[in-house]
Design a protein around this motif. Structure first.
Motif, short mmCIF file in Angstrom:
data_model
loop_
_atom_site.label_atom_id
_atom_site.label_comp_id
_atom_site.label_asym_id
_atom_site.label_seq_id
_atom_site.Cartn_x
_atom_site.Cartn_y
_atom_site.Cartn_z
N ILE A 1 0.81 -1.22 0.00
CA ILE A 1 0.00 0.00 0.00
C ILE A 1 0.84 1.27 0.00
O ILE A 1 0.30 2.36 -0.12
CB ILE A 1 -1.01 0.02 1.18
CG1 ILE A 1 -0.29 -0.16 2.51
CG2 ILE A 1 -2.06 -1.07 0.97
CD1 ILE A 1 -1.22 -0.08 3.71
N HIS A 2 2.17 1.12 0.14
CA HIS A 2 3.03 2.29 0.05
C HIS A 2 4.42 1.88 -0.38
O HIS A 2 4.92 0.84 0.03
CB HIS A 2 3.10 3.02 1.40
CG HIS A 2 3.83 4.34 1.32
ND1 HIS A 2 3.27 5.44 0.72
CD2 HIS A 2 5.07 4.71 1.73
CE1 HIS A 2 4.14 6.45 0.78
NE2 HIS A 2 5.24 6.02 1.38
N ASP A 3 5.04 2.72 -1.20
CA ASP A 3 6.40 2.46 -1.68
C ASP A 3 7.01 3.79 -2.08
O ASP A 3 6.54 4.44 -3.02
CB ASP A 3 6.36 1.51 -2.90
CG ASP A 3 7.76 1.18 -3.42
OD1 ASP A 3 8.74 1.47 -2.70
OD2 ASP A 3 7.86 0.63 -4.52
N GLU A 4 7.99 4.22 -1.34
CA GLU A 4 8.66 5.46 -1.72
C GLU A 4 10.15 5.36 -1.44
O GLU A 4 10.60 4.59 -0.58
CB GLU A 4 8.08 6.67 -0.95
CG GLU A 4 8.55 6.78 0.49
CD GLU A 4 8.10 8.09 1.16
OE1 GLU A 4 6.90 8.16 1.53
OE2 GLU A 4 8.92 9.02 1.32
N GLN A 5 10.91 6.13 -2.18
CA GLN A 5 12.34 6.27 -1.94
C GLN A 5 12.52 7.64 -1.30
O GLN A 5 12.36 8.65 -1.97
CB GLN A 5 13.10 6.16 -3.28
CG GLN A 5 14.60 6.23 -3.16
CD GLN A 5 15.22 4.99 -2.51
OE1 GLN A 5 14.80 3.87 -2.78
NE2 GLN A 5 16.19 5.21 -1.63
N SER A 6 12.81 7.67 -0.02
CA SER A 6 13.12 8.97 0.60
C SER A 6 14.55 9.33 0.24
O SER A 6 15.23 8.58 -0.46
CB SER A 6 12.95 8.88 2.12
OG SER A 6 14.06 8.22 2.71
N SER A 7 15.02 10.42 0.75
CA SER A 7 16.42 10.79 0.44
C SER A 7 17.40 9.80 1.07
O SER A 7 18.57 9.76 0.68
CB SER A 7 16.71 12.21 0.94
OG SER A 7 16.54 12.26 2.34
N LEU A 8 16.92 8.99 2.01
CA LEU A 8 17.83 8.08 2.73
C LEU A 8 17.59 6.60 2.49
O LEU A 8 18.50 5.79 2.61
CB LEU A 8 17.71 8.33 4.24
CG LEU A 8 18.30 9.65 4.71
CD1 LEU A 8 17.71 10.05 6.05
CD2 LEU A 8 19.82 9.55 4.80
N GLN A 9 16.34 6.23 2.20
CA GLN A 9 16.06 4.81 2.16
C GLN A 9 14.70 4.54 1.47
O GLN A 9 13.91 5.45 1.26
CB GLN A 9 16.02 4.23 3.58
CG GLN A 9 15.04 4.96 4.50
CD GLN A 9 15.36 4.79 5.98
OE1 GLN A 9 16.06 3.86 6.37
NE2 GLN A 9 14.83 5.67 6.80
N ARG A 10 14.48 3.29 1.14
CA ARG A 10 13.21 2.90 0.56
C ARG A 10 12.25 2.54 1.70
O ARG A 10 12.59 1.72 2.57
CB ARG A 10 13.40 1.70 -0.35
CG ARG A 10 12.15 1.35 -1.13
CD ARG A 10 12.43 0.36 -2.23
NE ARG A 10 11.23 0.04 -2.98
CZ ARG A 10 11.19 -0.84 -3.95
NH1 ARG A 10 12.30 -1.48 -4.31
NH2 ARG A 10 10.05 -1.09 -4.59
N ILE A 11 11.08 3.13 1.67
CA ILE A 11 10.09 2.92 2.72
C ILE A 11 8.88 2.24 2.09
O ILE A 11 8.27 2.78 1.17
CB ILE A 11 9.66 4.26 3.36
CG1 ILE A 11 10.88 5.06 3.83
CG2 ILE A 11 8.68 4.03 4.50
CD1 ILE A 11 10.56 6.49 4.27
N GLU A 12 8.54 1.05 2.61
CA GLU A 12 7.39 0.33 2.06
C GLU A 12 6.44 -0.10 3.17
O GLU A 12 6.87 -0.39 4.29
CB GLU A 12 7.86 -0.93 1.32
CG GLU A 12 8.63 -0.65 0.03
CD GLU A 12 9.38 -1.87 -0.47
OE1 GLU A 12 8.90 -2.51 -1.42
OE2 GLU A 12 10.44 -2.19 0.12
N VAL A 13 5.17 -0.15 2.82
CA VAL A 13 4.16 -0.67 3.75
C VAL A 13 3.34 -1.72 3.01
O VAL A 13 2.87 -1.48 1.89
CB VAL A 13 3.21 0.45 4.26
CG1 VAL A 13 2.18 -0.12 5.23
CG2 VAL A 13 4.01 1.58 4.91
N TYR A 14 3.23 -2.89 3.63
CA TYR A 14 2.44 -3.99 3.06
C TYR A 14 1.24 -4.27 3.95
O TYR A 14 1.29 -4.07 5.16
CB TYR A 14 3.28 -5.26 2.98
CG TYR A 14 4.46 -5.19 2.04
CD1 TYR A 14 4.35 -5.60 0.72
CD2 TYR A 14 5.70 -4.71 2.48
CE1 TYR A 14 5.43 -5.54 -0.15
CE2 TYR A 14 6.79 -4.63 1.62
CZ TYR A 14 6.64 -5.05 0.31
OH TYR A 14 7.72 -4.98 -0.55
#
Lengths: 291, 291
Positions: free
Chosen positions: B29-42
């Motif tokens: 339900i979420h997938d982003e690349q922040s300036s530091l890391q990849r953040i995902e929510v399943y």
């Protein structure tokens, strides 16, 4: 339960809990179909050898000590005179080995339904089988439920139920008729210990065991907790029931054995229930509310 | 660490330990690349939502309560006057929420290097973020090591280090310069707590933390243990260090909060060390031999 071996990873998938655990394997060194189940032994890269029955992980070299010490030692160290001990299941012989450490124990019955599990363990996990030739040990390759029914009333001090999950062959080991025959065959001050699945995933099983054990006459029932990496959720339990009296949380003796997990602090700590589990088990015993 | 998503299973493989943990997922339900890391929510089928950073599991709805309560509560309930608390890391805000439960706490600094983790948690794990608007809470989106160095000497009562694994960005949080600045910024009676990996897989890290924390001047160091299904091996630790005096194993107060895991028994039980870990940690502190 659904197992796969792909690209050198052994995976045990538990559909019910929607989780899976995998170990990297380097070889499968044994594979047989006994009359009852498929018995496999793998070499893993980092957990030593792995024993599976019908694709379900039984033990790994790396963390088996936690399970075997925690099934055997709390009851053995609490019982005032554990002369006669029976193990139901436990074909890998790790629990047997823990029991045999105690000089106070004079007679040990190991009741394993599948002789092949013992023979495979003797071959591939020989370090667990050092007590198999102990003259106090009597092996019975038969059904644990029937065996218990045949025992004389008040004839056993400690009964350790080291079984597989409560589906298929082991299901009857979690039911009242078996608990009733365990209760009948225990002497006064007798203790029963049974592996009782994951506190995170199987709270219904743990609660049901408390209710059923009390309903057949056990005077006190407590659950102890320990980590176990290779079992679902990595967190496991054993439930202990007293024929009469109250289960002491403090051991009577802590023998000077070369334990890897167990000690006096761990004995007491294992009985500490997390808030959620205490609330659930209060349904079986409202008196446990304090603490 | 190697992650895969195949046939609706999210898998985190830890090459070093040769083990993997998987959860059945129904959606990302979420997938982003922040300036530091990849953040995902399943969305998982049985564990609620799952947060991952660079493919490494941070938390699941189903068992996050164990981690957050055990990072925050033992220190908060032992400290005589925890007025000023700092959290290093902890962007999901679950630790912050536990700290904010305490009325005795007057000021909380959350020092999270990646603001996006907080924002993602506010959106997808809003139940963990109920303290984010508390007037006692001050958020700093900056490097925790630099932030600690800037704090006045003897200005903080409790520092909770709720970090990722000691590789990459969090590596410095496990080194002596950081521990020295934590020690300096703590008031007398101050306590530091840091997540310290798996007692089964990472004994070298735990031992090293004990040695390093003592070498920078902490007067007592103890490790507490708890299960955590979604982390490697399912068994995790936090290490607690006292600026002066001895860490009491008994809490001063147990507030009447709606805990799911923590309580008085669990507080004391968490400090019980298995035989193998006690032997290892005696290398850092020969005095801990008793017990």
């Amino acid at each position: 339960m659904d197992t796969s071996v792909e690209q050198n990873w052994f995976t045990e998938r538990d559909g019910l809990s929607g989780s899976a655990f995998s170990l990297e394997i380097t070889d499968r060194i044994h594979d047989e179909q006994s009359s009852l189940q498929r018995i496999e032994v793998y070499e893993t890269r980092t957990f030593g050898r792995l024993l599976t029955l019908d694709g379900v992980i039984m033990l790994s070299d790396r963390d088996q000590f936690i399970y075997h010490e925690m099934i055997a030692q709390p009851a053995l160290c609490m019982h005032p005179q554990p002369n006669h001990v029976a193990i139901i299941g436990g074909g890998d012989c790790g629990t047997l080995q823990q029991v045999a450490l105690h000089d106070r124990v004079q007679h040990i019955d190991l009741v394993e339904i599948d002789e092949r599990v013992v023979r495979v363990s003797e071959r591939f996990f020989s370090y667990l089988c050092t007590a198999n030739t102990d003259p106090r040990v009597h092996m019975h390759f038969s059904d644990g439920i029937a065996w218990c029914e045949q025992q004389a009333e008040s004839s056993l001090d400690v009964i350790l139920v080291d079984s597989t999950d409560p589906v298929g062959p082991a299901e009857g080991l979690f039911r009242e008729p078996f608990f009733r025959s365990v209760h009948r065959s225990l002497k006064p001050q007798g203790l029963m210990v049974q592996q009782s699945e994951s506190p995170l995933l199987h709270q219904d099983i743990i609660l049901q065991m408390h209710q059923r054990l009390r309903s057949v006459g056990f005077s006190d029932v407590k659950t102890l907790l320990f980590p176990l990496c290779v079992y679902p959720s990595g967190w496991w339990s054993a439930t202990i029931a007293a024929k009469d009296g109250v289960i002491p949380v403090t051991p009577l003796i802590i023998p000077d054995f070369p334990f890897h997990y167990y000690n006096n602090d761990i004995h007491q700590a294992a009985f500490a229930l997390p808030a959620f589990l205490r609330r659930i088990l209060e349904q079986a015993d409202p008196e446990q509310k304090s603490g």
